[in-house]
Design a protein around this motif. Structure first.
Motif, short mmCIF file in Angstrom:
data_model
loop_
_atom_site.label_atom_id
_atom_site.label_comp_id
_atom_site.label_asym_id
_atom_site.label_seq_id
_atom_site.Cartn_x
_atom_site.Cartn_y
_atom_site.Cartn_z
N ILE A 47 6.08 4.61 10.17
CA ILE A 47 6.71 3.50 9.45
C ILE A 47 8.07 4.02 8.98
O ILE A 47 8.14 4.92 8.15
N PRO A 48 9.17 3.49 9.53
CA PRO A 48 10.50 3.99 9.16
C PRO A 48 10.76 3.85 7.66
O PRO A 48 10.21 2.96 6.99
N ALA A 49 11.61 4.72 7.15
CA ALA A 49 11.91 4.76 5.72
C ALA A 49 12.38 3.41 5.18
O ALA A 49 11.99 3.01 4.08
N HIS A 50 13.24 2.70 5.94
CA HIS A 50 13.74 1.42 5.42
C HIS A 50 12.63 0.39 5.26
O HIS A 50 12.66 -0.43 4.35
N LEU A 51 11.62 0.45 6.12
CA LEU A 51 10.50 -0.48 5.99
C LEU A 51 9.54 -0.04 4.88
O LEU A 51 9.01 -0.88 4.15
N ARG A 52 9.35 1.27 4.73
CA ARG A 52 8.53 1.77 3.62
C ARG A 52 9.16 1.36 2.29
O ARG A 52 8.46 0.94 1.36
N ALA A 53 10.48 1.46 2.20
CA ALA A 53 11.18 1.09 0.96
C ALA A 53 11.05 -0.42 0.70
O ALA A 53 10.79 -0.85 -0.43
N TYR A 54 11.23 -1.23 1.73
CA TYR A 54 11.14 -2.69 1.57
C TYR A 54 9.79 -3.11 1.01
O TYR A 54 9.71 -3.95 0.11
N ALA A 55 8.72 -2.53 1.54
CA ALA A 55 7.36 -2.91 1.13
C ALA A 55 6.84 -2.04 -0.02
O ALA A 55 5.68 -2.18 -0.40
N ALA A 56 7.69 -1.15 -0.55
CA ALA A 56 7.31 -0.24 -1.64
C ALA A 56 6.04 0.53 -1.30
O ALA A 56 5.15 0.67 -2.13
N LEU A 57 5.96 1.00 -0.06
CA LEU A 57 4.76 1.72 0.36
C LEU A 57 4.75 3.13 -0.20
O LEU A 57 5.72 3.86 -0.07
N ASP A 58 3.65 3.45 -0.81
CA ASP A 58 3.42 4.80 -1.30
C ASP A 58 2.34 5.39 -0.39
O ASP A 58 2.27 5.05 0.78
N ARG A 59 1.50 6.18 -0.90
CA ARG A 59 0.47 6.82 -0.08
C ARG A 59 -0.70 5.88 0.23
O ARG A 59 -1.18 5.81 1.35
N ASP A 60 -1.17 5.16 -0.79
CA ASP A 60 -2.34 4.30 -0.63
C ASP A 60 -1.92 2.91 -0.14
O ASP A 60 -1.11 2.24 -0.78
N LEU A 61 -2.51 2.50 0.97
CA LEU A 61 -2.15 1.24 1.62
C LEU A 61 -3.36 0.34 1.76
O LEU A 61 -4.50 0.79 1.66
N VAL A 62 -3.08 -0.91 2.05
CA VAL A 62 -4.09 -1.85 2.51
C VAL A 62 -3.55 -2.44 3.79
O VAL A 62 -2.40 -2.88 3.85
N VAL A 63 -4.36 -2.41 4.83
CA VAL A 63 -4.00 -2.99 6.13
C VAL A 63 -4.98 -4.12 6.38
O VAL A 63 -6.19 -3.91 6.37
N ILE A 64 -4.43 -5.32 6.56
CA ILE A 64 -5.29 -6.48 6.77
C ILE A 64 -5.06 -7.09 8.14
O ILE A 64 -3.96 -7.05 8.68
N GLY A 65 -6.12 -7.65 8.67
CA GLY A 65 -6.01 -8.47 9.86
C GLY A 65 -5.59 -9.86 9.44
O GLY A 65 -6.17 -10.43 8.50
N ALA A 66 -4.58 -10.40 10.09
CA ALA A 66 -4.07 -11.73 9.74
C ALA A 66 -3.93 -12.55 11.03
O ALA A 66 -2.83 -12.98 11.40
N SER A 67 -5.03 -12.68 11.75
CA SER A 67 -5.10 -13.45 13.00
C SER A 67 -4.33 -12.76 14.13
O SER A 67 -4.85 -11.85 14.75
N THR A 68 -3.09 -13.16 14.38
CA THR A 68 -2.34 -12.62 15.52
C THR A 68 -1.48 -11.43 15.14
O THR A 68 -0.74 -10.91 15.98
N ARG A 69 -1.53 -11.02 13.88
CA ARG A 69 -0.75 -9.88 13.43
C ARG A 69 -1.59 -9.06 12.45
O ARG A 69 -2.60 -9.51 11.95
#
Length: 143
Positions: free
Chosen positions: A89-111
Motif C-alpha cells: 500500500i503506497p505511502a500516499h494511500l496509507r496517509a489518505y486512509a490514515a492506515l496504521d498497523r491494525d486494519l479491517v478489510v471488508i468484502g464489498a461485492s465487486t471490490r
C-alpha cells in the motif's frame, strides 16, 4: 463476489497480506485507489477496467465525472500480489486512509475495502441506525 470482514495488519514495509478468501480472485492483479469515506478500494484488474470504461463514457463537460476521475485515477496503484498474497500500500494511500498497523478489510461485492481499524469501528457505530432506516429506494423492489 467479495464478502466478509477480516482483520489483517500492515507490516513494517507497508504491505498487506490479502485475506486467503480473496486471493484467488485477486491473484491476476489489483488496483488500489482512494475510496470514499477515507477508505481504500481494491479492485481486481478487470473490474477496475470496467469502471474506467464507464468513467470514459461520461462527457468531459460533466464536472462531477471529471473531478471523480482525476482523484480515482491519479491515486491508483496497480500490482500483482506476491506468492504470499501480499500487496504494498503506497505511502500516499496509507496517509489518505490514515492506515496504521491494525486494519479491517471488508468484502464489498465487486471490490474490497481497506479501513483503519478505529475508523471502521467508528463508521459502523455511526451507520447502524442509518442502515436500519434505509428505505426501499436503495434496493429496487426491496428484500
Amino acid at each position: 463476489m467479495f464478502l466478509g470482514t477480516h482483520t489483517p495488519r500492515l507490516d513494517d514495509k507497508g504491505r498487506l497480506i490479502l485475506p486467503a478468501k480473496f486471493r484467488d480472485e485477486l491473484a491476476g492483479g489489483v488496483v488500489v485507489t482512494k475510496g470514499q469515506d477515507r477508505c481504500l478500494y481494491v479492485f481486481p484488474t478487470p473490474e477496475f477496467q470496467r469502471i474506467a470504461e464507464q468513467l470514459r463514457a461520461q462527457p468531459m463537460t460533466h464536472k462531477a465525472a471529471r473531478a471523480y476521475s482525476r482523484v480515482f485515477f491519479a491515486s491508483a496503484h496497480d500490482e500483482v500480489p506476491d506468492k504470499q498474497g501480499r500487496v504494498t500500500i503506497p505511502a500516499h494511500l496509507r496517509a489518505y486512509a490514515a492506515l496504521d498497523r491494525d486494519l479491517v478489510v471488508i468484502g464489498a461485492s465487486t471490490r474490497v475495502e481497506i479501513w483503519d481499524k478505529v475508523a471502521w469501528e467508528t463508521y459502523l457505530a455511526e451507520s447502524e441506525d442509518d442502515f436500519a432506516d434505509i428505505e426501499e429506494g436503495v434496493l429496487p423492489g426491496g428484500l
